[in-house]
Design an enzyme around this catalytic site. Structure first.
Site, short mmCIF file in Angstrom:
data_model
loop_
_atom_site.label_atom_id
_atom_site.label_comp_id
_atom_site.label_asym_id
_atom_site.label_seq_id
_atom_site.Cartn_x
_atom_site.Cartn_y
_atom_site.Cartn_z
N GLY A 119 -9.78 2.09 -9.39
CA GLY A 119 -8.42 1.66 -9.72
C GLY A 119 -8.28 0.16 -9.74
O GLY A 119 -9.20 -0.58 -9.33
N ASP A 120 -7.16 -0.30 -10.28
CA ASP A 120 -6.82 -1.72 -10.32
C ASP A 120 -7.80 -2.54 -11.16
O ASP A 120 -8.07 -3.70 -10.86
CB ASP A 120 -6.74 -2.31 -8.89
CG ASP A 120 -5.96 -1.40 -7.96
OD1 ASP A 120 -4.82 -1.07 -8.29
OD2 ASP A 120 -6.52 -0.97 -6.92
N LYS A 179 -6.31 -2.20 -16.32
CA LYS A 179 -6.05 -1.35 -17.50
C LYS A 179 -4.79 -1.80 -18.20
O LYS A 179 -4.68 -1.73 -19.41
CB LYS A 179 -5.84 0.12 -17.06
CG LYS A 179 -7.02 0.74 -16.38
CD LYS A 179 -6.69 2.14 -15.91
CE LYS A 179 -5.87 2.25 -14.66
NZ LYS A 179 -6.48 1.82 -13.42
N GLY A 180 -3.81 -2.29 -17.40
CA GLY A 180 -2.52 -2.70 -17.94
C GLY A 180 -2.66 -3.74 -19.02
O GLY A 180 -1.95 -3.70 -20.02
N ASN A 196 1.91 6.27 -7.35
CA ASN A 196 0.78 5.63 -6.65
C ASN A 196 0.17 4.53 -7.51
O ASN A 196 -0.54 3.66 -7.01
CB ASN A 196 -0.28 6.66 -6.25
CG ASN A 196 -0.73 7.56 -7.40
OD1 ASN A 196 -0.19 7.48 -8.50
ND2 ASN A 196 -1.69 8.41 -7.13
N HIS A 217 1.70 -1.23 -12.22
CA HIS A 217 1.37 -2.16 -13.30
C HIS A 217 2.55 -3.10 -13.44
O HIS A 217 3.69 -2.66 -13.47
CB HIS A 217 1.15 -1.37 -14.59
CG HIS A 217 1.07 -2.25 -15.80
ND1 HIS A 217 0.22 -3.32 -15.87
CD2 HIS A 217 1.73 -2.21 -16.97
CE1 HIS A 217 0.37 -3.91 -17.04
NE2 HIS A 217 1.29 -3.26 -17.73
N THR A 244 -1.47 6.23 -0.64
CA THR A 244 -0.40 5.26 -0.88
C THR A 244 0.91 5.72 -0.23
O THR A 244 1.91 5.01 -0.27
CB THR A 244 -0.15 5.09 -2.39
OG1 THR A 244 0.20 6.37 -2.94
CG2 THR A 244 -1.38 4.55 -3.10
N ARG A 283 -1.75 -3.72 0.29
CA ARG A 283 -2.93 -3.74 1.17
C ARG A 283 -4.04 -4.60 0.57
O ARG A 283 -4.25 -4.58 -0.65
CB ARG A 283 -3.50 -2.31 1.32
CG ARG A 283 -2.62 -1.39 2.12
CD ARG A 283 -3.25 0.01 2.21
NE ARG A 283 -3.18 0.73 0.95
CZ ARG A 283 -3.64 1.96 0.77
NH1 ARG A 283 -4.23 2.60 1.76
NH2 ARG A 283 -3.53 2.57 -0.39
P1 IMP Z 1 -2.85 8.87 -3.17
O1 IMP Z 1 -3.03 8.85 -4.65
O2 IMP Z 1 -1.63 8.12 -2.70
O3 IMP Z 1 -2.92 10.25 -2.61
O4 IMP Z 1 -4.08 8.09 -2.52
C1 IMP Z 1 -5.41 8.60 -2.55
C2 IMP Z 1 -6.42 7.46 -2.64
O5 IMP Z 1 -6.37 6.90 -3.94
C3 IMP Z 1 -6.17 6.31 -1.68
O6 IMP Z 1 -7.41 5.77 -1.27
C4 IMP Z 1 -5.42 5.31 -2.53
O7 IMP Z 1 -5.58 3.99 -2.04
C5 IMP Z 1 -6.12 5.51 -3.86
N1 IMP Z 1 -5.29 5.17 -5.02
C6 IMP Z 1 -4.33 5.93 -5.59
N2 IMP Z 1 -3.82 5.32 -6.65
C7 IMP Z 1 -4.46 4.15 -6.79
C8 IMP Z 1 -4.39 3.08 -7.74
O8 IMP Z 1 -3.63 3.09 -8.71
N3 IMP Z 1 -5.24 2.04 -7.51
C9 IMP Z 1 -6.12 2.02 -6.48
N4 IMP Z 1 -6.23 3.00 -5.59
C10 IMP Z 1 -5.41 4.06 -5.74
#
Ligand code: IMP
Length: 462
Positions: free
Chosen positions: A32-33, A36-37, A66, A69, A161, A341
């Protein structure tokens, strides 16, 4: 995640990225991050122009609030979590597909923020009536589960998140405790569903709260309904059968841009389970999450940072807990958009990249944040892992194995910065070009773009 700027650019990104006719998905290839945006924004922005090659729809197909962008217009920065990134372009229809889990509070907050700035969403936002709804008990369950695991094991569970994503998708799979957007449209029916569901939730959550040593206030269906009512009225005009809308658009020859949230290593099936999110965030989620069949999506742009980051728990073989990791974090401003974080930072993981590029079936790679690596004397890339005396070249399924591997690095010479002024591949320093070419070999897919700064124009096309 870097913010993107909606000022138009002279280049035609659809042509510059070498896209074939048909739809396109933009997906993250790490945790993630990846930025992509910026790629979505560039492609969506191509629709500002009267170019024949443009997209007509931007579609979210997975995840929920979660994701994060930020889009910038002039001095104003908008933090979007649920609304697709094309919302600031009135020529685009923005679709929140059936695979997304929607928190009405968050969605309406985003709609109101846009309206306050005189940005109309009236005609260009569509929400699937098949999407599932995140409610307060999902967020509580998310927090309590994390707390319970931390208490039992003395460590964070998944490091979610806290947006209620997992519990909402779990209810979707369970069916009897799920609420879909369509259920919001009939008040009597909704109250009856909430009455049943809150009894089950209260019976489940009270002992969980006890286990965590937390006070528990039972959920009251009437109160939940009263909180939902004004939110539903804001959402109502946008709700429709988005799959039918997209099928009609396809028949009319319209082009769809799918915006992936989260990323391939967080995919519930193909990611680093159980340290993943609860949806199919790879390109494979497009089909179920939007109702558009796979063979229509002829372009998949995989976005990869020039290094690795991760937020939350779970294995990360190339993590750097040293000065280089700190330097990458500060220079790359690696702090979460949704939770703030600090992100864990490390060298690029080529084993993971080869795997995720294959899972998502990428047709092109966009490398982002290459500028962050400038002025490091050496660059390392993991090309295999060592595990119990054996060399692994495939990405392991077992999180315990992945936690125990030692990366086998290849060392490449560093390059001197700044590079944010470079616009053509040959303008990049030779060492930076060699690094990009090595990533291309590892991913086994062509690099079509290298991003050298947050602005749309700070991009090198190949
Ligand atoms: P959840 O999607 O809130 O259930 O989180 C599950 C895991 O995915 C955690 O480790 C989050 O930090 C990670 N996570 C969820 N969405 C993103 C995102 O958009 N970017 C980075 N990490 C994400």
């Amino acid at each position: 995640m870097p913010s993107t700027n909606v000022s138009s650019s002279a280049i035609q990104p659809i042509r510059a990225l070498g896209l074939k006719p048909g739809h396109c998905a933009v997906v993250g290839l790490q945790w993630g991050d990846e930025g992509k945006g910026k790629v979505v924004d560039m492609l969506a922005g191509a629709s500002d122009s009267d170019a024949a090659e443009k997209f007509d729809f931007v579609v979210r197909y997975n995840g929920g609030a979660n994701a994060g962008h930020s889009v910038q217009v002039g001095e104003q920065r908008y933090a979007l979590h649920l609304i697709p990134s094309g919302i600031l372009n009135p020529n685009l229809v923005n679709v929140v597909g059936n695979g997304v889990v929607i928190d009405p509070q968050q969605l309406v907050k985003e709609i109101r923020e846009l309206r306050e700035h005189k940005l109309t969403v009236a005609d260009n936002l569509r929400i699937s009536d098949r999407s599932h709804v995140v409610l307060a008990y999902h967020k509580l369950q998310d927090a309590l589960l994390e707390q319970a695991i931390a208490k039992l094991h003395g460590r964070a569970a998944i490091g979610t998140t806290g947006r209620g994503i997992g519990p909402c998708y779990a209810d979707k799979a369970l069916r009897c405790t799920a609420i879909r957007v369509a259920d919001l449209l009939n008040e009597r029916h909704l109250l009856s569903r909430l009455t049943d569901i809150t009894q089950i939730k209260n019976a489940q959550l009270r002992p969980l709260a006890d286990l965590c040593g937390e006070a528990f206030e039972p959920f009251d269906p009437r109160k939940l309904l009263d909180e939902l009512k004004p939110l539903i009225e804001v959402m109502r005009p946008h709700i429709c059968d988005t799959a039918a809308l997209l099928h009609g658009a396809q028949s009319d020859g319209r082009r769809l841009l799918f915006e992936g949230a989260n990323a391939t290593l967080l995919d519930i099936d193909h990611g680093t389970y159980p340290f993943v999110t609860s949806s199919n965030c790879s390109s494979l989620g497009v089909h179920t999450g939007a109702g558009v069949a796979g063979h229509y999506v002829s372009n998949v742009i995989g976005v990869v940072k020039a290094y690795q980051t991760r937020v939350g728990g779970g294995p990360m073989p190339t993590e750097l807990k040293d000065d280089i990791g700190n330097r990458i974090r500060e220079k790359g401003r690696e702090y979460g958009t949704t939770t703030g974080r600090p992100r864990r930072c490390g060298w690029l993981d080529g084993v993971a990249l080869r795997y995720t590029a294959a899972v998502s079936g990428v047709t092109g790679i966009a490398i982002t944040l290459l500028d962050v690596l400038a002025d490091l004397p050496q660059l390392k890339v993991a090309v295999a892992y060592q595990h119990q005396g054996k060399k692994l070249t495939n990405f392991p399924a077992d999180a315990d194995v992945l936690s125990a591997v030692e990366p086998i690095y290849e060392t490449l010479p560093g390059f001197k910065g700044p590079i944010d002024h470079c616009r053509r591949f040959h303008e990049l320093p030779a060492e930076a070009r060699a690094y990009v070419q090595r990533l291309e070999q590892l991913a086994q897919a062509p690099v079509v773009m290298v991003s050298v700064g947050p602005r749309r124009d700070q991009s090198v096309f190949r």
